[in-house]
Design a protein around this motif. Structure first.
Motif, mmCIF file in Angstrom:
data_model
loop_
_atom_site.group_PDB
_atom_site.id
_atom_site.type_symbol
_atom_site.label_atom_id
_atom_site.label_comp_id
_atom_site.label_asym_id
_atom_site.label_seq_id
_atom_site.Cartn_x
_atom_site.Cartn_y
_atom_site.Cartn_z
ATOM 1 N N MET A 22 0.834 -1.207 0.000
ATOM 2 C CA MET A 22 0.000 0.000 0.000
ATOM 3 C C MET A 22 0.869 1.259 0.000
ATOM 4 N N ALA A 23 1.932 1.253 0.780
ATOM 5 C CA ALA A 23 2.837 2.408 0.820
ATOM 6 C C ALA A 23 3.519 2.596 -0.535
ATOM 7 N N MET A 24 3.908 1.499 -1.155
ATOM 8 C CA MET A 24 4.552 1.593 -2.468
ATOM 9 C C MET A 24 3.561 2.080 -3.527
ATOM 10 N N LEU A 25 2.326 1.630 -3.441
ATOM 11 C CA LEU A 25 1.302 2.086 -4.385
ATOM 12 C C LEU A 25 1.038 3.579 -4.213
ATOM 13 N N ALA A 26 0.957 4.046 -2.963
ATOM 14 C CA ALA A 26 0.755 5.474 -2.711
ATOM 15 C C ALA A 26 1.911 6.282 -3.279
ATOM 16 N N GLY A 27 3.128 5.797 -3.103
ATOM 17 C CA GLY A 27 4.283 6.495 -3.641
ATOM 18 C C GLY A 27 4.265 6.536 -5.162
ATOM 19 N N ALA A 28 3.855 5.443 -5.782
ATOM 20 C CA ALA A 28 3.785 5.399 -7.250
ATOM 21 C C ALA A 28 2.723 6.356 -7.783
ATOM 22 N N CYS A 32 3.466 9.603 -10.120
ATOM 23 C CA CYS A 32 2.858 9.749 -11.447
ATOM 24 C C CYS A 32 2.048 11.036 -11.585
ATOM 25 N N THR A 33 1.457 11.488 -10.498
ATOM 26 C CA THR A 33 0.617 12.681 -10.545
ATOM 27 C C THR A 33 1.359 13.934 -10.078
ATOM 28 N N LYS A 34 2.650 13.783 -9.807
ATOM 29 C CA LYS A 34 3.497 14.902 -9.371
ATOM 30 C C LYS A 34 3.002 15.543 -8.075
ATOM 31 N N CYS A 35 2.441 14.714 -7.194
ATOM 32 C CA CYS A 35 1.985 15.197 -5.885
ATOM 33 C C CYS A 35 3.095 15.002 -4.863
ATOM 34 N N GLN A 36 3.082 15.865 -3.846
ATOM 35 C CA GLN A 36 4.060 15.741 -2.770
ATOM 36 C C GLN A 36 3.500 14.799 -1.713
ATOM 37 N N LEU A 37 4.287 13.771 -1.384
ATOM 38 C CA LEU A 37 3.871 12.775 -0.396
ATOM 39 C C LEU A 37 4.914 12.736 0.700
ATOM 40 N N SER A 38 4.484 12.951 1.939
ATOM 41 C CA SER A 38 5.414 13.017 3.053
ATOM 42 C C SER A 38 4.735 12.498 4.311
ATOM 43 N N GLU A 39 5.540 11.936 5.199
ATOM 44 C CA GLU A 39 5.011 11.502 6.495
ATOM 45 C C GLU A 39 4.743 12.684 7.412
ATOM 46 N N ALA A 40 5.241 13.848 7.050
ATOM 47 C CA ALA A 40 5.077 15.029 7.892
ATOM 48 C C ALA A 40 3.640 15.534 7.923
ATOM 49 N N GLY A 41 2.865 15.243 6.894
ATOM 50 C CA GLY A 41 1.480 15.700 6.876
ATOM 51 C C GLY A 41 0.844 15.484 5.519
ATOM 52 N N VAL A 42 -0.437 15.786 5.469
ATOM 53 C CA VAL A 42 -1.222 15.594 4.259
ATOM 54 C C VAL A 42 -0.977 16.747 3.300
ATOM 55 N N GLY A 43 -0.702 16.402 2.069
ATOM 56 C CA GLY A 43 -0.541 17.415 1.036
ATOM 57 C C GLY A 43 -1.660 17.301 0.024
#
Length: 88
Positions: A22-28, A32-43
């Motif tokens: 699930m974490a790998m899918l979220a990262g992919a 692909c959508t050029k979104c920022q993904l971080s454990e620091a908070g929701v983007g």
């Protein structure tokens, strides 16, 4: 009821890997959508007009559960292997 051993091993392995997958899918998806993904908070991450940032964040952070599920899957595999050896 007796299950096929390879099927039991497959299910145990899959359940152990689900949080990591699930974490790998979220990262992919974020990549692909050029979104920022971080454990620091929701983007913000808008896909097809809908903000999926919270869902991607939850999926990404669920990877930490693999610290529990992977050793549990290993233990379940060992226990099932002993069960098979003693049962025969």
């Amino acid at each position: 009821m007796h299950f096929k051993p390879w099927l039991v091993y497959l299910v145990i392995g899959f359940l152990g890997l689900v949080p990591l997958l699930m974490a790998m899918l979220a990262g992919a998806v974020a990549n692909c959508t050029k979104c920022q993904l971080s454990e620091a908070g929701v983007g913000p991450c808008v896909i097809a007009g809908k903000d999926v940032g919270k869902m991607l964040y939850a999926m990404f952070v669920s990877g930490w559960f693999s610290l529990i599920t992977l050793p549990a899957a290993l233990l379940a595999t060992l226990i099932y292997s002993v069960y098979l050896l003693v049962g025969r």
